[in-house]
Design a protein around this motif. Sequence first.
Motif, PDB file in Angstrom:
ATOM      1  N   TYR A 169     -32.218   8.602  18.638  1.00  0.00           N
ATOM      2  CA  TYR A 169     -30.985   8.189  17.986  1.00  0.00           C
ATOM      3  C   TYR A 169     -31.009   8.546  16.496  1.00  0.00           C
ATOM      4  O   TYR A 169     -32.066   8.582  15.865  1.00  0.00           O
ATOM      5  CB  TYR A 169     -30.776   6.682  18.136  1.00  0.00           C
ATOM      6  CG  TYR A 169     -30.550   6.247  19.568  1.00  0.00           C
ATOM      7  CD1 TYR A 169     -29.283   6.232  20.128  1.00  0.00           C
ATOM      8  CD2 TYR A 169     -31.627   5.865  20.367  1.00  0.00           C
ATOM      9  CE1 TYR A 169     -29.077   5.837  21.444  1.00  0.00           C
ATOM     10  CE2 TYR A 169     -31.439   5.471  21.685  1.00  0.00           C
ATOM     11  CZ  TYR A 169     -30.156   5.459  22.217  1.00  0.00           C
ATOM     12  OH  TYR A 169     -29.975   5.075  23.523  1.00  0.00           O
ATOM     13  N   PHE A 170     -29.819   8.779  15.946  1.00  0.00           N
ATOM     14  CA  PHE A 170     -29.675   9.015  14.507  1.00  0.00           C
ATOM     15  C   PHE A 170     -29.651   7.649  13.826  1.00  0.00           C
ATOM     16  O   PHE A 170     -28.588   7.060  13.620  1.00  0.00           O
ATOM     17  CB  PHE A 170     -28.388   9.794  14.214  1.00  0.00           C
ATOM     18  CG  PHE A 170     -28.399  11.205  14.713  1.00  0.00           C
ATOM     19  CD1 PHE A 170     -28.915  12.231  13.935  1.00  0.00           C
ATOM     20  CD2 PHE A 170     -27.895  11.521  15.969  1.00  0.00           C
ATOM     21  CE1 PHE A 170     -28.925  13.540  14.391  1.00  0.00           C
ATOM     22  CE2 PHE A 170     -27.899  12.823  16.435  1.00  0.00           C
ATOM     23  CZ  PHE A 170     -28.420  13.834  15.647  1.00  0.00           C
ATOM     24  N   GLU A 171     -30.815   7.167  13.471  1.00  0.00           N
ATOM     25  CA  GLU A 171     -30.915   5.806  12.954  1.00  0.00           C
ATOM     26  C   GLU A 171     -32.143   5.678  12.069  1.00  0.00           C
ATOM     27  O   GLU A 171     -33.045   6.506  12.101  1.00  0.00           O
ATOM     28  CB  GLU A 171     -31.042   4.806  14.115  1.00  0.00           C
ATOM     29  CG  GLU A 171     -32.325   5.016  14.931  1.00  0.00           C
ATOM     30  CD  GLU A 171     -32.471   4.064  16.092  1.00  0.00           C
ATOM     31  OE1 GLU A 171     -31.610   3.184  16.271  1.00  0.00           O
ATOM     32  OE2 GLU A 171     -33.471   4.192  16.835  1.00  0.00           O
ATOM     33  N   ILE A 172     -32.141   4.635  11.268  1.00  0.00           N
ATOM     34  CA  ILE A 172     -33.365   4.197  10.613  1.00  0.00           C
ATOM     35  C   ILE A 172     -33.453   2.707  10.871  1.00  0.00           C
ATOM     36  O   ILE A 172     -32.755   1.901  10.267  1.00  0.00           O
ATOM     37  CB  ILE A 172     -33.414   4.559   9.119  1.00  0.00           C
ATOM     38  CG1 ILE A 172     -34.716   4.110   8.500  1.00  0.00           C
ATOM     39  CG2 ILE A 172     -32.226   4.050   8.356  1.00  0.00           C
ATOM     40  CD1 ILE A 172     -35.100   4.851   7.246  1.00  0.00           C
ATOM     41  N   ALA A 173     -34.262   2.357  11.844  1.00  0.00           N
ATOM     42  CA  ALA A 173     -34.281   1.002  12.379  1.00  0.00           C
ATOM     43  C   ALA A 173     -34.801  -0.010  11.363  1.00  0.00           C
ATOM     44  O   ALA A 173     -35.626   0.313  10.499  1.00  0.00           O
ATOM     45  CB  ALA A 173     -35.147   0.962  13.644  1.00  0.00           C
ATOM     46  N   LYS A 174     -34.318  -1.245  11.493  1.00  0.00           N
ATOM     47  CA  LYS A 174     -34.739  -2.311  10.598  1.00  0.00           C
ATOM     48  C   LYS A 174     -36.248  -2.505  10.582  1.00  0.00           C
ATOM     49  O   LYS A 174     -36.833  -2.725   9.505  1.00  0.00           O
ATOM     50  CB  LYS A 174     -34.019  -3.615  10.978  1.00  0.00           C
ATOM     51  CG  LYS A 174     -34.220  -4.753  10.009  1.00  0.00           C
ATOM     52  CD  LYS A 174     -33.171  -5.812  10.212  1.00  0.00           C
ATOM     53  CE  LYS A 174     -33.430  -6.625  11.463  1.00  0.00           C
ATOM     54  NZ  LYS A 174     -34.579  -7.553  11.295  1.00  0.00           N
TER      55      LYS A 174
END
Length: 424
Positions: free
Chosen positions: A324-329
């Motif tokens: 996914y295009f994300e930067i997870a918490k």
Amino acid sequence: AIRTFPTRTRAQPHLIVTAWRSGICVIDLCQNSEGFMHQLVILDDRISDWEVKGEIQPGYFNPCGMFDHITIVSLWQDTPSEDAIIRLCQPAEPHFISLGHSRTRLTLLTLGLRPFLLQLVLREFIKTTKAMAPDIIRCYGESLGTVTGGLLKTILGIPLAVSLHTTPAPEILKQFSTWRDRVWRAMINNSCKKALGIADAIIAVYSPILDYLPAQARAKATVIPNCVATNPAPIKRKSGTEFNVLWVGRLIPGRDPTPILDAISMLNDSKLTIVGNGPLTEQVEQHITTHELTDRIKIIPSIDNAHLVQMLGEFDAMALQTDYFEIAKPVIEASLAGLPVVINQSPSASIDEYRQLPVIFVDGRTNDYYAALAKLKNDIPYWQRTSQNLKEAAWLHWSPDAINSAMAKILDTATKYNPTGKHK
């Protein structure tokens, strides 16, 4: 249903439940409400599910404690604990309303979520909102909650803020979302775009979200990272000790830890703790059993977020795999603690935030994860440099106090924007 909990740190509340009408509460505004800030949060979600996953973040709905009263509305049937509601809203006086709908029922009643029929179904809630006269409405995601917030903004003129937490990349949605989710998204798509178009503030938790917003929405969107827990335990790496690796995140298609499981099996004196569950849990458990790793890899379905942050000091690295295009918490929290992060390069390396962060990128194959973790395990000076550089970069870009202040400023500015003249 509504439950009103006693105030814990504020003065006399100005919202009092006085009656019931058609399952919706009627709320009077007392004379001492002058100067108080009231936020209405509308969720297309269940807080009770957040509790199960350990995702109750103190003050999550109340950055810098700027609101005196917060009313949380779940569109669905939900019965969260009193403690969860209080913690999410602290130090504000919290109120909770469950409208009790279901996706199927609401879809049938509105003939596929047609806006004019949705307005008819929600008419009592709209009257309740008018009586409450909140200073701002806050919604999350490209969801029915945001559609509802857009209706209230249009009818009542109350300022609207929308927080976006996922990147709606079509190729990712097509690959990993269910057909039910795709149908639901198609039904609300146009109404979501309209709501985003009239929103007074749009907050994206990471930059890739901006690439998929309509032009009108993107022009007023601001990137503010997720609110995170602070005060992690000190992290130190000692030579000759067991190497403990942490995975945090849902076990879902697109987040498959198999390459990391196999890397751990190759790395002597190492263990892996997985915090999270989901559709892939059974597959992961079977893999662990088949490869005789039950004594080295354990799965913990959920841990309270504050406790998890305190546990970071027990680990030597975090390893993740995401499509996914994300930067997870959890990446932000680990970085703030100085816990080295190993993550697959594609698509993560294309995200602006990761370019500012000295995480360790790998190609995503088992041997790549093994090589990265082995170097961290065996080269203590390298581990120390990686930890220090990561921590310094994280605090430079993601100081929790700065994040909360930025969010509070955005919401405060939005409460003052009222071009319709209808509100209050």
